[in-house]
Design an enzyme around this catalytic site. Structure first.
Site, PDB file in Angstrom:
ATOM      1  N   GLY A  10       0.598  -1.053   0.243  1.00 25.56           N
ATOM      2  CA  GLY A  10       0.120   0.201   0.355  1.00 25.56           C
ATOM      3  C   GLY A  10       0.998   1.099   0.051  1.00 25.56           C
ATOM      4  CG  PHE A  11       0.405   5.621   0.765  1.00 27.40           C
ATOM      5  CD1 PHE A  11       1.423   6.540   0.196  1.00 27.40           C
ATOM      6  CD2 PHE A  11      -0.341   7.105   1.663  1.00 27.40           C
ATOM      7  CE1 PHE A  11       1.332   8.062   0.018  1.00 27.40           C
ATOM      8  CE2 PHE A  11      -0.254   8.324   2.000  1.00 27.40           C
ATOM      9  CZ  PHE A  11       1.623   8.754   1.423  1.00 27.40           C
ATOM     10  CE1 TYR A 163      -8.245   4.543   9.688  1.00 27.95           C
ATOM     11  CE2 TYR A 163      -8.440   7.215   9.810  1.00 27.95           C
ATOM     12  CZ  TYR A 163      -7.379   5.986   9.817  1.00 27.95           C
ATOM     13  OH  TYR A 163      -6.615   5.929   9.663  1.00 27.95           O
ATOM     14  CE  LYS A 167      -5.522   3.277  13.028  1.00 26.86           C
ATOM     15  NZ  LYS A 167      -4.759   2.483  12.100  1.00 26.86           N
TER      16      LYS A 167
END
Length: 333
Positions: A10-11, A163, A167
């Site tokens: 991924g990024f 989200y 986290k």
């Protein structure tokens, strides 16, 4: 070390892989982008991937603000169930070193000071205020204007969207794993990460990607609220280096250590949009006055603990980073 990097294609994960290799480690990529069977929610696949591994750098996650609570089950499944499966497999395999991709979103709103009452925590943002263009939080005790400041790791958690909640749950799971196994766990609470290989045109990308994608199409970036909301934009290569240092650190066993990971430069979203537009030669940003209820107004980091304890500091400044990002390639999901 032999390091399993979940989300390693991924990024951020792909940059972490490069940073680890440059420091002489052996990174192993575990990512559904490369292999549909490499799902952190699959206990058997995770167990196989952990064979011979010394440490885990856990980057895999569903990111972004999302869509209210409509996609809550996806967030919880990918972020929290996935983390739980990974940690259980690590406990079974005897892998005792973890670096977690945390996030500044666990804090909710940033730090604010009232001229009369000192440090205060404003409550949830009111729809009527947002509709009227009143974006700045006020003192919950006297209604006075507040001055935003830097958030330290000891600030209370106050996640304000799905989200953010997932986290924070990841950190609690990692802390429980560390206590149960005597392992070492560090969470790097990323601020607004940007740079080459950001995903494009997706509702789960960060604001930097939205602006960059618009400019690539020849369109003006659309800036929500009044553009004066403050963030800390940190370059992805600096974040990758922080991960490498965290994996090498002598951390205390049996507990979770948390580190803000930001550039130390507080900038507005409007500044970032203007810098990208200028660097790319694109149209000037448009300030829309629109808002997302789950957003916070100001959140910027005090990353001095990471500098002091791990010897890390951001090396890519805002101006240079935005010039590079304006020309860097984006990627699909």
């Amino acid at each position: 070390m032999r390091v399993l990097v979940t989300g390693g294609a991924g990024f951020i994960g792909s940059h972490v892989v490069e940073a680890l290799a440059a420091r002489g480690h052996e990174p192993l990529v575990y990512d559904v982008r490369d292999d549909p069977g490499a799902d952190v929610r699959d206990p058997e696949a995770v167990a196989r991937a952990l064979d011979g591994v010394d440490a885990v750098c856990h980057q895999a996650a569903m990111v972004g603000l999302g869509d209210g609570v409509a996609d809550a089950a996806q967030y919880v499944s990918r972020n929290d169930l996935g983390t739980a499966v990974l940690l259980a497999a690590m406990a079974e395999a005897g892998v005792r070193r973890l670096v977690l991709a945390g996030s500044m979103v666990v804090y909710g709103e940033g730090r604010y000071a009232c001229p009369r009452h000192g440090d205060v925590r404003p409550g949830p943002r009111d729809v009527a205020d947002l509709e009227a263009g009143r974006f700045e939080p006020r003192c919950p005790r006297c209604g006075a204007a507040l001055a935003p400041g830097l958030v330290g790791e000891d600030a209370p958690a106050d996640p304000r969207n799905v989200y953010a909640t997932t986290k924070l749950a990841q950190e609690h799971l990692a802390a429980a794993w560390a206590r149960a196994t005597g392992g070492t766990a560090l969470s790097l609470r990323y601020h607004n990460v940007y740079g080459p290989r950001m995903p494009r045109d997706t509702p789960y990308a960060g604001v930097a990607s939205f602006f960059r994608s618009a400019l690539a199409r020849g369109e003006a970036p659309r800036v929500f609220e009044d553009g004066r909301q403050r963030r800390d934009f940190v370059h992805v290569r600096d974040v990758a280096e922080a991960n490498a240092l965290a994996l090498e650190a002598e951390a205390a066993p049996g507990a979770l250590g948390a580190y803000n990971t930001g550039s130390g430069e507080s900038r507005t979203v409007g500044e970032m949009a203007r810098a990208l537009a200028a660097a790319s030669g694109g149209p000037d940003p448009v300030v829309t006055g629109e808002y997302r209820l789950g957003d916070v107004r100001h959140i910027t980091a005090d990353s001095s603990r990471l500098r002091a304890e791990l010897g890390w500091k951001a090396t890519t400044g805002f101006a240079a980073g935005m010039r590079e990002f304006a020309r860097a390639g984006l990627r699909g999901l």
